[in-house]
Write an enzyme that holds these catalytic residues in place. Structure first.
Site, PDB file in Angstrom:
ATOM      1  N   GLN A  20       0.768  -1.185   0.101  1.00 58.21           N
ATOM      2  CA  GLN A  20       0.000   0.017   0.037  1.00 58.21           C
ATOM      3  C   GLN A  20       0.929   1.537   0.009  1.00 58.21           C
ATOM      4  OE1 GLN A  20      -2.183   0.814   3.751  1.00 58.21           O
ATOM      5  NE2 GLN A  20      -3.603   2.098   2.445  1.00 58.21           N
ATOM      6  N   HIS A  21       1.967   1.184   0.618  1.00 64.09           N
ATOM      7  CA  HIS A  21       2.568   2.427   0.888  1.00 64.09           C
ATOM      8  C   HIS A  21       4.049   2.278   0.261  1.00 64.09           C
ATOM      9  CE1 HIS A  21       0.345   2.457   4.658  1.00 64.09           C
ATOM     10  NE2 HIS A  21      -0.205   3.673   4.129  1.00 64.09           N
ATOM     11  N   GLY A  22       4.327   3.026  -0.966  1.00 70.50           N
ATOM     12  CA  GLY A  22       5.323   2.892  -1.823  1.00 70.50           C
ATOM     13  C   GLY A  22       5.159   2.027  -2.958  1.00 70.50           C
TER      14      GLY A  22
END
Length: 130
Positions: free
Chosen positions: A49-51
């Site tokens: 989800q992040h990055g």
């Protein structure tokens, strides 16, 4: 290292209250993921989800985690990330984490209320692939 647990055995132990230790992996490195899996953790969660994370990298990370004997989970973009959920499971993830954020109630007037209230509660639910 002991033999890796099957998904059924892992869930049975969770339901019985047996603690399971794991980590969120944000390194996006298959080498780090495999080293952590060989370090005795019960599960590792790969954060897509992040990055940036492409499916080739995710596939290599899931393979490394499996080689190390840990259960693999993948955090996807959200409940509406159907392609991400399907791809994670197709690549061999043992489960996915679908993040949600639920505000306590809908604001009466959107013009005066912030889009995400500070009192919003973040929740997550683990579901297995099986």
């Amino acid at each position: 290292m002991a033999d890796a647990l099957t998904g059924t055995e892992f869930k049975k132990q969770l339901r019985a209250g047996s603690p399971k230790m794991g980590l969120f992996v944000n390194s996006h490195s298959p080498t780090v993921a495999e080293q952590l899996a060989h370090s005795g953790y019960d599960w590792l969660l790969v954060d897509t989800q992040h990055g940036p994370m492409n499916y080739e990298k995710l596939s290599a990370m899931l393979s490394g985690i499996s080689n190390g004997g840990a259960k693999s989970l993948v955090r996807v973009g959200g409940y509406d990330d159907r392609p991400g959920i399907q791809q994670a499971l197709d690549l061999g993830a043992d489960g996915v984490l679908v993040p949600t954020s639920t505000p306590p109630r809908k604001p009466a007037t959107p013009s005066v209320a912030p889009s995400t209230p500070p009192s919003a509660r973040a929740r997550c639910t683990f579901r297995s692939a099986a």
